[in-house]
Design a protein around this motif. Structure first.
Motif, PDB file in Angstrom:
ATOM      1  N   TRP A  13       0.863  -1.183   0.000  1.00 11.33           N
ATOM      2  CA  TRP A  13       0.000   0.000   0.000  1.00 11.33           C
ATOM      3  C   TRP A  13       0.899   1.233   0.000  1.00 11.33           C
ATOM      4  O   TRP A  13       2.055   1.143   0.456  1.00 11.33           O
ATOM      5  N   PRO A  14       0.406   2.399  -0.441  1.00 14.71           N
ATOM      6  CA  PRO A  14       1.234   3.608  -0.382  1.00 14.71           C
ATOM      7  C   PRO A  14       1.657   3.889   1.058  1.00 14.71           C
ATOM      8  O   PRO A  14       0.906   3.615   2.001  1.00 14.71           O
ATOM      9  N   GLU A  15       2.860   4.465   1.217  1.00 14.91           N
ATOM     10  CA  GLU A  15       3.359   4.708   2.571  1.00 14.91           C
ATOM     11  C   GLU A  15       2.685   5.904   3.246  1.00 14.91           C
ATOM     12  O   GLU A  15       2.484   5.920   4.455  1.00 14.91           O
ATOM     13  N   ASN A  16       2.308   6.898   2.446  1.00 13.46           N
ATOM     14  CA  ASN A  16       1.653   8.089   3.000  1.00 13.46           C
ATOM     15  C   ASN A  16       0.217   7.742   3.423  1.00 13.46           C
ATOM     16  O   ASN A  16      -0.528   7.104   2.667  1.00 13.46           O
ATOM     17  N   LYS A  17      -0.162   8.193   4.628  1.00 16.84           N
ATOM     18  CA  LYS A  17      -1.464   7.795   5.189  1.00 16.84           C
ATOM     19  C   LYS A  17      -2.639   8.237   4.317  1.00 16.84           C
ATOM     20  O   LYS A  17      -3.587   7.479   4.084  1.00 16.84           O
ATOM     21  N   GLY A  18      -2.564   9.493   3.814  1.00 16.93           N
ATOM     22  CA  GLY A  18      -3.648  10.003   2.967  1.00 16.93           C
ATOM     23  C   GLY A  18      -3.729   9.231   1.660  1.00 16.93           C
ATOM     24  O   GLY A  18      -4.819   8.828   1.222  1.00 16.93           O
ATOM     25  N   ALA A  19      -2.571   9.018   1.038  1.00 15.39           N
ATOM     26  CA  ALA A  19      -2.547   8.259  -0.226  1.00 15.39           C
ATOM     27  C   ALA A  19      -3.070   6.851   0.017  1.00 15.39           C
ATOM     28  O   ALA A  19      -3.834   6.304  -0.796  1.00 15.39           O
ATOM     29  N   ARG A  20      -2.690   6.284   1.165  1.00 12.56           N
ATOM     30  CA  ARG A  20      -3.140   4.916   1.479  1.00 12.56           C
ATOM     31  C   ARG A  20      -4.661   4.867   1.632  1.00 12.56           C
ATOM     32  O   ARG A  20      -5.326   3.943   1.167  1.00 12.56           O
ATOM     33  N   ALA A  21      -5.218   5.886   2.266  1.00 15.65           N
ATOM     34  CA  ALA A  21      -6.681   5.930   2.442  1.00 15.65           C
ATOM     35  C   ALA A  21      -7.382   6.026   1.084  1.00 15.65           C
ATOM     36  O   ALA A  21      -8.413   5.380   0.855  1.00 15.65           O
ATOM     37  N   VAL A  22      -6.823   6.829   0.181  1.00 16.98           N
ATOM     38  CA  VAL A  22      -7.429   6.948  -1.154  1.00 16.98           C
ATOM     39  C   VAL A  22      -7.255   5.634  -1.922  1.00 16.98           C
ATOM     40  O   VAL A  22      -8.176   5.166  -2.612  1.00 16.98           O
ATOM     41  N   ALA A  23      -6.086   5.016  -1.789  1.00 18.87           N
ATOM     42  CA  ALA A  23      -5.845   3.734  -2.468  1.00 18.87           C
ATOM     43  C   ALA A  23      -6.854   2.689  -1.984  1.00 18.87           C
ATOM     44  O   ALA A  23      -7.391   1.899  -2.780  1.00 18.87           O
ATOM     45  N   ARG A  24      -7.132   2.712  -0.678  1.00 15.02           N
ATOM     46  CA  ARG A  24      -8.121   1.762  -0.146  1.00 15.02           C
ATOM     47  C   ARG A  24      -9.526   2.117  -0.639  1.00 15.02           C
ATOM     48  O   ARG A  24     -10.340   1.235  -0.926  1.00 15.02           O
ATOM     49  N   SER A  25      -9.807   3.425  -0.746  1.00 17.02           N
ATOM     50  CA  SER A  25     -11.138   3.845  -1.229  1.00 17.02           C
ATOM     51  C   SER A  25     -11.368   3.362  -2.654  1.00 17.02           C
ATOM     52  O   SER A  25     -12.427   2.809  -2.974  1.00 17.02           O
ATOM     53  N   ILE A  26     -10.377   3.575  -3.525  1.00 15.86           N
ATOM     54  CA  ILE A  26     -10.619   3.185  -4.924  1.00 15.86           C
ATOM     55  C   ILE A  26     -10.617   1.663  -5.075  1.00 15.86           C
ATOM     56  O   ILE A  26     -11.326   1.119  -5.918  1.00 15.86           O
ATOM     57  N   SER A  27      -9.852   0.987  -4.207  1.00 21.29           N
ATOM     58  CA  SER A  27      -9.850  -0.483  -4.267  1.00 21.29           C
ATOM     59  C   SER A  27     -11.213  -1.019  -3.836  1.00 21.29           C
ATOM     60  O   SER A  27     -11.753  -1.952  -4.455  1.00 21.29           O
ATOM     61  N   ALA A  28     -11.776  -0.405  -2.796  1.00 21.35           N
ATOM     62  CA  ALA A  28     -13.102  -0.829  -2.328  1.00 21.35           C
ATOM     63  C   ALA A  28     -14.158  -0.487  -3.372  1.00 21.35           C
ATOM     64  O   ALA A  28     -15.092  -1.274  -3.617  1.00 21.35           O
TER      65      ALA A  28
END
Ligand SMILES: N[C@@H](CCC(=O)N[C@@H](CS)C(=O)NCC(=O)O)C(=O)O
Length: 212
Positions: free
Chosen positions: A86-101
């Motif tokens: 997952w992306p290391e940056n917390k915000g980027a990680r949250a967006v990565a999880r959002s688009i994955s979901a």
């Protein structure tokens, strides 16, 4: 024999199986795979031997069974702590999880009208508005991710992440059916299709289908 076994469906068709398979490849973890032929009279019976949900993919690690593509990707990310998935940056990680979901639970019209077949080039069928809207939404997501988070590499969040695994089957569909795309989305599809792991999956799909 590796401890981890990933049970997947026929590689040319099984879009859900491709996602965790790519995550495992990226992780560098050793794993064995077992392919179950889909669209056969005994498919369900064979899947049920491994998967409580009656669906593939399913991952087995000793006594543990993990089913559902996104849950498997998350588990692989936890196992492979040396390789960030997952992306290391917390915000980027949250967006990565959002688009994955969003991918995991959405885009049914796209799935129905442009089904995955990595062994074929097919004419683009007449698409209903819902499928066109799915394509527009996905292209917008890809453009947003590339422009906000993509500076460090060619993938959605720069470096490869599980979000790329989640969208990889969509990239194959756009490639198979020659879906017209904006320049950013087209470049992203090319990048996904050129990944060595993707080439390996497609080569295996062709062999399994008796095409290579
Ligand atoms: N939500 C599940 C969907 C899995 C799924 O629908 N898998 C299909 C193959 S791609 C399947 O096992 N179908 C059962 C069958 O063909 O009998 C996931 O994310 O893993």
């Amino acid at each position: 024999m590796a401890n981890i076994v990933l049970v997947v469906g026929t590689k040319r068709w099984s879009s859900w199986s491709l996602r965790p398979w790519l995550a495992l490849k990226q992780s560098g973890l050793a794993f064995d795979e077992l392919v179950i032929d889909l669209r056969r009279a005994d498919t369900r019976e064979k899947i049920l031997i491994h998967s409580p949900s009656g669906k593939v993919p399913v991952l087995k690690n000793g006594p543990l069974t993990v089913w559902d593509s996104l849950a498997i990707c998350e588990y692989v990310a936890e196992l492979a702590c040396a390789v960030p998935l997952w992306p290391e940056n917390k915000g980027a990680r949250a967006v990565a999880r959002s688009i994955s979901a969003e991918m995991h639970s959405g885009f049914p019209a796209l799935r129905e009208h442009l089904s995955m077949d990595v062994c074929q080039r097919l004419p683009l069928p007449e698409l209903p508005d819902a499928a066109r809207a799915d394509i527009t939404r996905i292209s917008a997501l890809w453009n947003e991710c590339r422009s906000h988070f993509g500076a460090g590499g060619p993938f959605l969040f720069g470096r490869w992440s599980i979000a790329d695994a989640m969208f990889a089957p969509v990239a194959t569909r756009f490639d198979t059916y020659g879906v017209p795309l904006d320049a950013v989305s087209a470049a992203y599809v090319e990048e996904v299709m050129a990944q060595p792991a993707m080439r390996e999956w497609i080569a295996a799909a062709r062999r399994d289908a008796g095409l290579a």
